[in-house]
Design a protein around this motif. Sequence first.
Motif, PDB file in Angstrom:
ATOM      1  N   UNK A   1       0.822  -1.330   0.201  1.00 29.34           N
ATOM      2  CA  UNK A   1      -0.056  -0.128  -0.207  1.00 29.34           C
ATOM      3  C   UNK A   1       0.763   1.183   0.003  1.00 29.34           C
ATOM      4  N   UNK A   2       0.454   2.174  -0.776  1.00 28.84           N
ATOM      5  CA  UNK A   2       1.326   3.454  -0.820  1.00 28.84           C
ATOM      6  C   UNK A   2       1.128   4.259   0.122  1.00 28.84           C
ATOM      7  N   UNK A   3       1.819   5.237   0.661  1.00 24.57           N
ATOM      8  CA  UNK A   3       1.473   6.262   1.419  1.00 24.57           C
ATOM      9  C   UNK A   3       0.690   7.426   0.845  1.00 24.57           C
ATOM     10  N   UNK A   4      -0.530   7.807   1.637  1.00 24.89           N
ATOM     11  CA  UNK A   4      -1.294   8.579   0.929  1.00 24.89           C
ATOM     12  C   UNK A   4      -0.706   9.891   0.551  1.00 24.89           C
ATOM     13  N   UNK A   5       0.153  10.573   1.626  1.00 17.55           N
ATOM     14  CA  UNK A   5       0.730  11.708   1.594  1.00 17.55           C
ATOM     15  C   UNK A   5       1.805  11.727   0.508  1.00 17.55           C
ATOM     16  N   UNK A   6       2.370  10.647  -0.096  1.00 21.85           N
ATOM     17  CA  UNK A   6       3.514  10.745  -1.135  1.00 21.85           C
ATOM     18  C   UNK A   6       2.780  11.169  -2.424  1.00 21.85           C
ATOM     19  N   UNK A   7       1.717  11.070  -2.785  1.00 24.91           N
ATOM     20  CA  UNK A   7       1.066  11.585  -4.033  1.00 24.91           C
ATOM     21  C   UNK A   7      -0.409  11.870  -3.839  1.00 24.91           C
ATOM     22  N   UNK A   8      -0.751  13.177  -3.855  1.00 25.08           N
ATOM     23  CA  UNK A   8      -2.013  13.529  -3.621  1.00 25.08           C
ATOM     24  C   UNK A   8      -3.234  12.832  -4.746  1.00 25.08           C
ATOM     25  N   UNK A   9      -4.344  12.613  -4.111  1.00 32.32           N
ATOM     26  CA  UNK A   9      -5.120  12.062  -4.865  1.00 32.32           C
ATOM     27  C   UNK A   9      -5.691  13.159  -6.222  1.00 32.32           C
ATOM     28  N   UNK A  10      -6.109  12.639  -7.223  1.00 28.76           N
ATOM     29  CA  UNK A  10      -6.677  13.823  -8.057  1.00 28.76           C
ATOM     30  C   UNK A  10      -8.134  14.207  -7.631  1.00 28.76           C
ATOM     31  N   UNK A  11      -8.642  15.302  -8.390  1.00 30.55           N
ATOM     32  CA  UNK A  11      -9.903  15.565  -7.940  1.00 30.55           C
ATOM     33  C   UNK A  11     -11.151  14.829  -7.944  1.00 30.55           C
ATOM     34  N   UNK A  12     -10.990  13.900  -8.883  1.00 30.07           N
ATOM     35  CA  UNK A  12     -12.196  12.926  -9.189  1.00 30.07           C
ATOM     36  C   UNK A  12     -11.898  11.907  -7.951  1.00 30.07           C
ATOM     37  N   UNK A  13     -10.546  11.445  -7.462  1.00 32.31           N
ATOM     38  CA  UNK A  13     -10.241  10.584  -6.724  1.00 32.31           C
ATOM     39  C   UNK A  13     -11.017  11.020  -5.258  1.00 32.31           C
ATOM     40  N   UNK A  14     -10.508  12.423  -5.000  1.00 36.86           N
ATOM     41  CA  UNK A  14     -11.091  13.035  -3.806  1.00 36.86           C
ATOM     42  C   UNK A  14     -12.795  13.111  -3.668  1.00 36.86           C
ATOM     43  N   UNK A  15     -13.314  13.082  -4.855  1.00 33.47           N
ATOM     44  CA  UNK A  15     -14.820  12.887  -4.985  1.00 33.47           C
ATOM     45  C   UNK A  15     -15.192  11.616  -4.550  1.00 33.47           C
ATOM     46  N   UNK A  16     -14.661  10.431  -5.026  1.00 37.82           N
ATOM     47  CA  UNK A  16     -14.807   9.075  -4.678  1.00 37.82           C
ATOM     48  C   UNK A  16     -14.582   8.872  -3.199  1.00 37.82           C
ATOM     49  N   UNK A  17     -13.413   9.311  -2.620  1.00 42.07           N
ATOM     50  CA  UNK A  17     -13.259   9.249  -1.356  1.00 42.07           C
ATOM     51  C   UNK A  17     -14.336   9.707  -0.346  1.00 42.07           C
ATOM     52  N   UNK A  18     -14.930  11.218  -0.807  1.00 43.02           N
ATOM     53  CA  UNK A  18     -15.941  11.642  -0.015  1.00 43.02           C
ATOM     54  C   UNK A  18     -17.075  10.891  -0.282  1.00 43.02           C
TER      55      UNK A  18
END
Length: 128
Positions: A1-18
């Motif tokens: 599993x990659x570390x979340x802070x190492x590369x920010x999610x894209x805008x769409x990925x953030x929408x999916x996380x929300x």
Amino acid sequence: MRELGSSQPTAVELELLRILWELQPCPVRDVHNRLAEIKQTNYSTTVKMLSVMLQKGLVRRDEKKSPHLYRAAMSRKVAAKTFLNDLIDKVYDGAAMSLVLQALATGKASPEEIAEARKLLDQMEGRK
């Protein structure tokens, strides 16, 4: 599993996380239906996005269930702290107060938020 802070999610990925933070655990269909309310997309795109996010370590998938259930790999609170620390380090050279001052200077803070900031500053200074 990659570390979340190492590369920010894209805008769409953030929408999916929300969406996942609100609905999890849930199948792709539920994620897609919620995403379709926000933006035009087709089901296969949602499946692909979740697959990429799984590879990045942003989501987890329970394959014991049918249909597979997805959930965010970390809580909203942990993600927010990670993203905020990353922003402070990269943009403000580690100076958290610079971020706070910039945020307040935008003029978008409500009177309640300003009062809350004052209260926090008073507490940090040992006053009540």
